[in-house]
Design an enzyme around this catalytic site. Structure first.
Site, PDB file in Angstrom:
ATOM      1  N   ASP A  32       1.222  44.586  71.228  1.00  7.81           N
ATOM      2  CA  ASP A  32       1.309  43.936  69.916  1.00  7.81           C
ATOM      3  C   ASP A  32       2.624  43.179  69.843  1.00  7.81           C
ATOM      4  O   ASP A  32       3.643  43.633  70.357  1.00  7.81           O
ATOM      5  CB  ASP A  32       1.244  44.975  68.793  1.00  7.81           C
ATOM      6  CG  ASP A  32      -0.114  45.651  68.696  1.00  7.81           C
ATOM      7  OD1 ASP A  32      -1.128  44.996  68.990  1.00  7.81           O
ATOM      8  OD2 ASP A  32      -0.163  46.828  68.320  1.00  7.81           O
ATOM      9  N   ASP A  41      -6.311  41.518  67.225  1.00  5.35           N
ATOM     10  CA  ASP A  41      -6.383  42.228  65.944  1.00  5.35           C
ATOM     11  C   ASP A  41      -6.688  41.260  64.802  1.00  5.35           C
ATOM     12  O   ASP A  41      -7.481  41.570  63.904  1.00  5.35           O
ATOM     13  CB  ASP A  41      -5.069  42.952  65.648  1.00  5.35           C
ATOM     14  CG  ASP A  41      -4.732  44.024  66.658  1.00  5.35           C
ATOM     15  OD1 ASP A  41      -5.662  44.544  67.305  1.00  5.35           O
ATOM     16  OD2 ASP A  41      -3.540  44.347  66.796  1.00  5.35           O
TER      17      ASP A  41
END
Length: 177
Positions: free
Chosen positions: A114, A128
């Site tokens: 991330d 995401d």
């Protein structure tokens, strides 16, 4: 293979490649533990890894297998019906793209990379964002859908007073447990 199926798979693969290439680029250019501000107060780059699901919940290596099993199920769910609209099909392709991007990370690295950080939201990546936005659009489409026959231009019929809808508030539904 039909044009519809080919377009669905092409969008899914392009989205997964975009996600994976953005992760590779950002993780090769920025160091771990540093935060780089792109737009003050709104957008920063901060590298993290996530062995679990959303926000680091339930860390486990089993999520790689779950992602791998979900890929054919997602494709089947959106490609099996011919009356699925273009927007729904696009959302399905982006859901598949997000699943492929994060699934690849889970299987190859053991955790998801991330890198996007905005206020009040845990770190996330493009996969995401594709997943979340597509699910939100699908929910909106399904909520607003009026359930009339496809070829019928008339408005949908009003609900019956006993159908459990808004007009059914004061009706006695039997004894409470």
């Amino acid at each position: 293979m039909s044009r519809r199926t080919a377009a669905f798979l092409a969008i899914a693969l392009a989205g997964a490649c975009l996600d994976l290439s953005s992760k590779a680029f950002v993780f090769s250019r920025f160091g771990p533990g540093t935060t780089t501000t792109l737009i003050p107060g709104l957008l920063r780059i901060q590298l993290t890894t996530n062995p679990g699901i959303a926000g680091g919940l339930l860390p486990s290596r089993a999520w790689g297998s779950v992602s791998a099993a979900a890929v054919p199920l997602i494709a089947f769910a959106f490609l099996r019906r011919r009356e699925v609209g273009r927007t729904e099909l696009l959302c399905g392709a982006l859901i598949l793209a997000g699943t492929l991007g994060n699934g690849w990370d889970r299987l190859a690295r053991g955790s998801v990379r991330d890198w996007i950080l905005v206020p009040w939201i845990p770190n996330f990546n493009l996969a995401d964002a594709m997943l979340t936005c597509s699910v939100a659009v699908l929910c909106l489409i399904w909520i607003l859908h009026d359930r009339r026959p496809l070829g019928d231009p008339r408005p949908a019929p009003a609900g019956e007073p006993h159908d459990g809808g808004v007009g059914d508030v004061r009706r006695d539904h039997g004894p409470r447990p």
